[in-house]
Design a protein around this motif. Sequence first.
Motif, short mmCIF file in Angstrom:
data_model
loop_
_atom_site.label_atom_id
_atom_site.label_comp_id
_atom_site.label_asym_id
_atom_site.label_seq_id
_atom_site.Cartn_x
_atom_site.Cartn_y
_atom_site.Cartn_z
N PHE A 73 -5.34 7.06 3.22
CA PHE A 73 -4.23 7.07 4.17
C PHE A 73 -2.86 7.02 3.52
O PHE A 73 -1.93 7.68 3.98
N ASN A 74 -2.69 6.28 2.48
CA ASN A 74 -1.36 6.10 1.87
C ASN A 74 -0.97 7.24 0.95
O ASN A 74 -0.20 7.05 0.01
N LEU A 121 -3.43 7.84 13.91
CA LEU A 121 -3.92 7.48 12.58
C LEU A 121 -3.13 6.30 12.00
O LEU A 121 -3.70 5.42 11.35
N ASP A 122 -1.82 6.26 12.24
CA ASP A 122 -1.00 5.13 11.79
C ASP A 122 -1.50 3.82 12.42
O ASP A 122 -1.69 2.82 11.72
N LYS A 145 -13.73 4.49 6.47
CA LYS A 145 -13.37 3.87 5.19
C LYS A 145 -12.71 4.88 4.26
O LYS A 145 -11.73 4.56 3.57
N THR A 191 -4.43 3.25 13.80
CA THR A 191 -5.80 2.99 13.33
C THR A 191 -5.78 2.35 11.96
O THR A 191 -6.47 1.36 11.72
N TYR A 192 -4.96 2.89 11.06
CA TYR A 192 -4.88 2.33 9.71
C TYR A 192 -4.42 0.87 9.74
O TYR A 192 -4.98 0.02 9.07
N LYS A 193 -3.40 0.58 10.54
CA LYS A 193 -2.89 -0.79 10.63
C LYS A 193 -3.97 -1.73 11.15
O LYS A 193 -4.11 -2.86 10.67
N PHE A 233 -10.98 7.49 5.21
CA PHE A 233 -9.63 7.64 5.78
C PHE A 233 -8.73 6.50 5.34
O PHE A 233 -7.59 6.71 4.92
N GLN A 234 -9.24 5.27 5.41
CA GLN A 234 -8.45 4.10 5.03
C GLN A 234 -8.03 4.18 3.56
O GLN A 234 -6.90 3.87 3.22
N SER A 248 -6.84 -2.22 8.57
CA SER A 248 -6.37 -2.85 7.34
C SER A 248 -5.96 -4.30 7.54
O SER A 248 -5.68 -5.00 6.57
#
Length: 109
Positions: free
Chosen positions: A30-31, A89-90, A24, A92-94, A26-27, A97
Amino acid sequence: MSDNNFTIRPIELFKVLSDPTRLKIFQILFNKESRCVGELVEILDQPQPTISRHLNHLKKLGILSCVRDGTWMWYEVADDLPEWCQEILDITYKQISSKDSDISKPAEV
């Protein structure tokens, strides 16, 4: 920029992101938006020592970097990650999210 001078290994990356709170964090970061511990404590509704411990795990691995501004420490996703790590990581984030994903629930096998 990350202040770590070692290479991230895939097994370490997956281990550190296997914790729901670290995932969480990281999420949220992330941006490339910097956050201080107090903001993360408020967002995640967890005690400051818990959040600091999780941030330390992410920072030690090199996923996060931090900058001191007076008494404040600002954390963000490191901008010098290896290409393979950034791609993971890209993705994972997608995935976390997306509307259908809930990282607090265990995956069904």
